[in-house]
Write an enzyme that holds these catalytic residues in place. Structure first.
Site, PDB file in Angstrom:
ATOM      1  CD  GLU A  98       3.225  -7.925  -0.444  1.00 52.42           C
ATOM      2  OE1 GLU A  98       2.051  -9.025  -0.113  1.00 52.42           O
ATOM      3  OE2 GLU A  98       4.127  -9.036  -0.054  1.00 52.42           O
ATOM      4  CG  HIS A 100      -1.579  -5.618  -0.505  1.00 50.53           C
ATOM      5  ND1 HIS A 100      -2.515  -6.770  -0.217  1.00 50.53           N
ATOM      6  CD2 HIS A 100      -0.355  -5.141  -0.381  1.00 50.53           C
ATOM      7  CE1 HIS A 100      -1.367  -7.379  -0.136  1.00 50.53           C
ATOM      8  NE2 HIS A 100      -0.062  -7.124  -0.918  1.00 50.53           N
ATOM      9  CB  CYS A 123      -7.718  -9.926  -1.899  1.00 55.19           C
ATOM     10  SG  CYS A 123      -7.787  -8.761  -0.750  1.00 55.19           S
TER      11      CYS A 123
HETATM   12  O1  SUG Z   1      -1.113 -10.983   2.202  1.00 51.10           O
HETATM   13  N1  SUG Z   1      -3.872 -12.704   4.861  1.00 51.10           N
HETATM   14  C1  SUG Z   1      -2.963 -12.170   3.385  1.00 51.10           C
HETATM   15  C2  SUG Z   1      -4.026 -11.066   2.914  1.00 51.10           C
HETATM   16  C3  SUG Z   1      -3.962 -10.158   1.551  1.00 51.10           C
HETATM   17  C4  SUG Z   1      -4.816  -9.735   0.348  1.00 51.10           C
HETATM   18  N2  SUG Z   1      -4.631  -9.724  -0.816  1.00 51.10           N
HETATM   19  C5  SUG Z   1      -4.901  -8.529  -1.739  1.00 51.10           C
HETATM   20  N3  SUG Z   1      -4.916  -6.910  -0.656  1.00 51.10           N
HETATM   21  N4  SUG Z   1      -4.656  -8.250  -2.494  1.00 51.10           N
HETATM   22  C6  SUG Z   1      -2.001 -11.445   3.147  1.00 51.10           C
HETATM   23  O2  SUG Z   1      -1.541  -9.914   4.374  1.00 51.10           O
HETATM   24  C7  SUG Z   1      -3.034 -13.757   6.423  1.00 51.10           C
HETATM   25  C8  SUG Z   1      -2.949 -15.452   7.194  1.00 51.10           C
HETATM   26  C9  SUG Z   1      -3.078 -15.737   8.047  1.00 51.10           C
HETATM   27  O3  SUG Z   1      -2.625 -14.832   8.987  1.00 51.10           O
HETATM   28  O4  SUG Z   1      -3.014 -16.912   8.374  1.00 51.10           O
HETATM   29  C10 SUG Z   1      -2.840 -13.662   4.822  1.00 51.10           C
HETATM   30  O5  SUG Z   1      -1.674 -13.789   4.216  1.00 51.10           O
END
Ligand code: SUG
Length: 444
Positions: A174, A250, A368
Site C-alpha cells: 500500500e 493503514h 493520505c
Molecule cells: O484505500 N479510500 C481509500 C483511502 C486511502 C487512505 N490512504 C491512506 N491512509 N494513506 C482506501 O481505503 C474509498 C473509495 C470508495 O469507497 O469509493 C477508498 O478507496
C-alpha cells in the site's frame, strides 16, 4: 547543499464519489451512497497544497487517473462502444462499474514507496508504485501511477523507477501509507520504517480477525531490496492487529514520522519497546517518540478525527508544524490534546487545520493526500517543474476544476456516458498544463 522534503499531492479526479468500496475503512463504508461534490473535493485539496507552498515548502501535484476505467471494464468482458460498456456494466455488475470509477488515486500516500538518495546504495531516489491488490478499485492504479511518476520524476540520472510488486496477496503493498523515514536531517542517511499488517508466509503469526491487513512483511522487504537499502537502515515493525480490526487500515492512521520525531498511538504497534530500541540503535541520534495514550485519545477518536493522518512538516525556520484536518479541531478530546501537544517541549510547535472533508468522507486525510519525496536541490531542479505549486499553477488548476468538474455526483451518475467525455477532456487538458506527455491509455 540544501535538502527538502517535498510533498506531492494527488489531484482529485472528476469522478470523486462515495461508493463504499473499502471494507475495513470505516469512513468509506459509513458514507456509502451519499452524494459527493467533486469540484469542492478538488478545490479543498488544492487549497491545502497551496497553503503548504505558501509556508515555504516544496509542493507538487500528481495527476489523477482516468476514470471510468473502460480498459478494465473491457478486460472484465463488457464490450461495444464506450457508452455500451458503461451501460452494460451498470446493468449487469454495478459494483464492478463503481470499482472502475473510483477517484482513489487522489490518495498519493498509496501511490508508491519512495526512498531518498541519501539512503540508497546507488545514490538515486527510488520509486516503487504500490500494487494495492487488497482492493479491486485500487488494484487498477499501479501501471498508470508508474507512468505519472515517470513523467513527474523523469531524469534517470537522479530517479530510478521500479515495476510494482507481483499482483498477489502475498505481496500486498500500500506504498508510503505504511512507510516512514526517520532521519536527523533530510540529506543524511536515515532509517526507513516499514510497518506491515501481516506476514503472508507465516500462518502462525498474528493477524487481524475482522478486517484485512493490506500490507505484508514480504512486500515491505521486497521494496527495501529493490530500493537498495542496507539492513542497518531498515526497521520492519508489525502494526497491532487489534487496531486494524477497529478501522486502522493503514499505519498512517495511527502514527506519523518526520525527521527525528515519531508521533504514535500507544496501541499502534506490536513489540513496541524492542522495535523502538532497534530504531534508536540504527538512528544513532536522539529520536523523539511522542506517544499518545488511550486515555488521552481513544482509537475510535483517532480513527474518526484522523489525528495521526496529519502531516508533520519542518518549516523553513526549523520548527515543526502539524497539518491537521478540521475534523481534529471539531473533536473535543483531540483538539484538547493538540492544544497541549504544542506546549510539551517536543519539536512540534504549531498546528494548522485544513478542511479536506470531501476526502475524509472516503477515509483520506491530509497525509493520505500526499506522497513525500525528500530531495536535494539538484534533484528538486530535475523534477518536472510544471508540477510544482505556485500562484500561477494554483490559479490555473482552480480554473480547470471550475471548467470541468461537477458539483454533485451520485453513484447512479457513474453510468452516465457523458462522464467519460468530461473526464477525458479534463485529463487531456491537465496533461498539457503539467506537461506530462501521454500518460493515459486514451491518449495513446
Ligand atoms: O484505500 N479510500 C481509500 C483511502 C486511502 C487512505 N490512504 C491512506 N491512509 N494513506 C482506501 O481505503 C474509498 C473509495 C470508495 O469507497 O469509493 C477508498 O478507496
Amino acid at each position: 547543499m540544501k535538502h527538502f522534503e517535498a510533498n506531492f499531492d494527488g489531484l482529485v479526479g472528476p469522478t470523486h464519489n462515495y461508493a463504499g468500496l473499502s471494507f475495513g475503512n470505516v469512513a468509506s463504508y459509513s458514507n456509502a451512497a451519499q452524494a459527493s461534490n467533486p469540484k469542492a473535493a478538488a478545490k479543498q485539496g488544492l487549497a491545502k497544497a497551496k497553503a503548504l507552498a505558501d509556508l515555504g515548502m516544496v509542493q507538487g501535484v500528481l495527476a489523477p487517473q482516468e476514470r471510468p476505467d473502460l480498459y478494465s471494464l473491457r478486460r472484465m468482458g463488457f464490450s461495444g462502444s464506450d457508452a455500451e460498456v458503461l451501460t452494460q456494466a451498470a446493468k449487469q455488475a454495478p459494483m464492478l462499474l463503481n470499482a472502475c470509477c473510483s477517484a482513489s488515486s487522489m490518495w498519493t500516500a498509496n501511490a508508491a514507496t519512495v526512498s531518498p538518495s541519501a539512503d540508497t546504495r546507488n545514490g538515486k531516489v527510488h520509486f516503487t508504485p504500490a500494487n494495492l491488490v487488497d482492493k479491486l478499485h485500487r488494484s487498477i492504479e499501479p501501471t498508470t501511477t508508474g507512468n505519472i511518476l515517470k513523467a513527474t520524476f523523469s531524469d534517470e540520472k537522479h530517479f530510478q523507477h521500479h515495476q510494482h510488486l507481483p499482483e498477489h496477496a502475498s505481496f500486498g503493498d500500500e506504498g508510503a501509507a505504511n512507510h516512514t523515514r526517520l532521519c536527523s536531517d533530510y540529506g543524511h542517511a536515515g532509517v526507513e520504517l516499514f510497518v506491515y499488517g501481516q506476514q503472508a508466509m507465516n500462518p502462525n503469526a498474528p493477524k487481524p480477525k475482522k478486517f484485512p491487513a493490506r500490507q505484508t512483511l514480504e512486500a515491505s522487504q521486497a521494496v527495501a531490496r529493490l530500493h537498495q537499502l542496507d539492513d542497518e537502515s531498515c526497521v520492519f515493525m508489525q502494526q497491532n492487529p487489534d487496531v486494524i480490526d477497529q478501522g486502522v487500515f493503514h499505519n498512517d492512521v495511527i502514527s506519523v514520522g518526520n525527521q527525528n520525531v515519531l508521533f504514535y498511538h500507544e496501541q499502534a504497534f506490536v513489540d513496541t519497546a524492542a522495535k523502538f530500541d532497534e530504531i534508536r540503535r540504527k538512528m544513532n541520534t536522539d529520536v523523539h517518540f511522542v506517544k499518545v495514550a488511550t486515555e488521552q485519545v481513544s482509537i475510535q477518536d483517532a480513527v474518526k478525527s484522523y489525528l495521526f493522518n496529519t502531516q508533520i512538516i519542518t518549516l523553513p525556520n526549523g520548527e515543526m508544524a502539524i497539518i491537521a484536518p478540521t475534523d481534529c479541531e471539531e473533536n473535543p478530546a483531540v483538539h484538547a490534546y493538540l492544544n497541549e501537544l504544542v506546549t510539551l517541549g517536543t519539536p512540534i510547535k504549531q498546528v494548522r487545520y485544513y478542511d479536506v472533508k470531501q476526502s475524509m468522507q472516503n477515509g483520506g486525510g491530509p497525509a493520505c493526500l500526499r506522497l513525500r519525496v525528500a530531495m536535494n536541490e539538484h534533484e528538486v531542479a530535475a523534477v518536472n517543474q510544471n508540477t510544482l505549486m505556485n500562484d500561477a499553477l494554483f490559479t490555473r488548476l482552480n480554473t480547470w476544476v471550475d471548467k470541468h468538474y461537477r458539483d454533485t455526483l451520485t453513484v447512479a451518475d457513474l453510468a452516465d456516458p457523458q462522464l467519460i467525455i468530461e473526464s477525458r477532456t479534463a485529463l487531456d487538458e491537465l496533461t498539457q498544463v503539467l506537461k506530462l506527455g501521454s500518460v493515459y491509455q486514451f491518449q495513446k
